[in-house]
Each structure stands twice: as structure tokens, then as C-alpha cells.
Design an enzyme around this catalytic site. Sequence first.
Site, PDB file in Angstrom:
ATOM      1  N   GLY A 131     -29.610  51.116 114.114  1.00 34.40           N
ATOM      2  CA  GLY A 131     -29.044  51.831 113.069  1.00 34.40           C
ATOM      3  C   GLY A 131     -29.870  51.195 111.851  1.00 34.40           C
ATOM      4  N   CYS A 132     -29.558  52.412 110.736  1.00 40.22           N
ATOM      5  CA  CYS A 132     -30.579  52.124 109.687  1.00 40.22           C
ATOM      6  C   CYS A 132     -30.175  51.138 108.819  1.00 40.22           C
ATOM      7  CB  CYS A 132     -30.199  53.492 108.818  1.00 40.22           C
ATOM      8  SG  CYS A 132     -28.706  54.125 108.573  1.00 40.22           S
TER       9      CYS A 132
END
Length: 322
Positions: A131-132
Site C-alpha cells: 500500500g501507499c
Amino acid sequence: MTKFKTAIIGAAGYTGGELLRLLVHHPNCELDYVHSNSQKGKKVTDTHPDLLGDTDLVFTDKVETDQLDAVFLGLPHGETKGFLEKYPFADHTLIIDLSTDFRDESQGFLYGLPEINKEKIKKSKRIANPGCFATAIQLGLAPALSTCWIKDAVHISGITGSTGAGKKLSETTHFSERNQNLSVYKLFNHQHLNEIKQTFGQIQAGFDQELLFVPYRGNFSRGIWITSYFPFSGSLEEAIDVYKTFYQDAPFTHVSEQEITLKQVVNTNKCLIHLSKEQGQLVIYSAIDNLLKGASGQAVQNFNLALGLEEKTGLNLKSIAF
């Protein structure tokens, strides 16, 4: 030059669009098809007009599982498992999933954070893209974990651009809501904390300190800025040396002794890190582009590693200075 037959599933959204922008110019990628149920039959350039002159591809809702060397899955969170049950790809096909569905490694996919799992990625055919927020937080704290410096709760704040919420409109992504505004969401229980704790437990066995994460919605389009801090008795010089050594073989992660800004990483696959020590705390700033190092750029980085290509292939991107 070897060309790998590749497909993108779910190519109409932000991450799918970024994958297209990277892969149409990737010297070792032959895009076989781009999939979208919502845009089937339309030209890719109708949805992504900035690609006019770069591709003549047309979206399809057909899924061909044969003869592919690699496939990127850009489906909404929660839909990937069902998709793979319906369309099983061959064992030799590299699958890189950009959703949350397989980031728990008990699901059979390898967690694809290259700075931590590079050698494993080179041998894997099933990769879960991080995920970012998780990427920026982990890269900011991983060297400290490796030296067992973290013995108390870690305080983390992070602000993300509106593209981090995806292309589908919601109340909090409308211009009138986001512009000149700031808000907190998912205080202390953001979904990316699970994958972060998984990695931290692998770096430092038994790690169980609290990660007190405050995520903010920013009033800009793209980028993530993370500030993390914890009690630290060592010197700043010692910390900088540890961080630089940890990332000496990481082509996209750089430790800057000068203060960093978000614009330095926007439109690149870089993570920039800056350290300071204040009032007995080691303060770590880490910044990435949420759509590139936080999503599609990192997916292409994993593609390169898993297929035996030079890690930076197709990812020499220019940041915006002004």
C-alpha cells in the site's frame, strides 16, 4: 531484446492509468491487452487522453489467460480473489496484485517491498504490491527496526493526495470538499497498519510496539508525506550512517542530509528520507508519489526484478521542480 507479453486488468482507474503510462514505454513490455468492464470497446485514449500518440490500444472485457508472461491486477479491493478463482492464470505467469487482497503473506503471495524482499521477489511469480501509506512508513522506519532502536510506541502522521482515494468519486474527494481543507480519517486503525506490522515482525522478531498513526487527507492531487518519531539516545550522525548503509543498494530510496520537499518525489518512483534529532527523538521524514512508488511504479519495479530485468528499467522518471 526480450519482450514480455503483459496484460493489465482494471486499467481505467488511477493506478491502471499509471501502469499504462509506464508500460507503453517500457522497453521489455509488450502490452497484449488492457481490461476494463466499464470502458470496454473504447479507446484507451478516450479514458486517458494524455496517452494520445502513445498507444492505439482499445479496452476489452475479455480475459485471456494463455500465453501471458505477466499480468497486473488493478481491481478494487476485495475483488481480486474472486477474479483469480474465475480466471486462473498459468503457474509461469507473473501476477502482481495492487489491491489489499493478498498483502497478508499467509494468502500465498509474496509481499513486494523491494528494499526488504528483493531477493525473494526475484524468485516469485505471485507478488502483492504494498500500500501507499505502508510503503512510505516502512521505508522511513525499516533501518531503525533493523538496529532494534524502537523500544516504545512510534508516533506517525501522514498526509496523502486525493488520488490516494481512487478515481471513483466520494464526498471527501470532491474539489469543493478537498480544496483548502484538511481532515483526519481512520485514526490509529488504518488498514495499512496490518501489512506494516507484518514486515516489522520479519525485520525484528517479536516486534510489538504500538504504531500510533494519524492519516490526513491533503488538499493536493498526488504525493505522500510521512513524519515518524520515537525516543533515541544515539547521535544524528550515527542514525544517518545506519540509514545510508541500509539503502546503499536501493536505487530508488535515498537519504538526504538536506531538508526534502514533496515536489522532489512527485512523478517519480523515489522515496526520499530526511532525519533530524530533536528533544531526544529521532524524527524521520519520508516522501513518495502515492501513484508511483506507492502503487504502479513499485509494481513495475517488482515486474523488473521478478523477470530478471535491471531494476530501474522504464522508471527513470522526472520530478517536478516548480
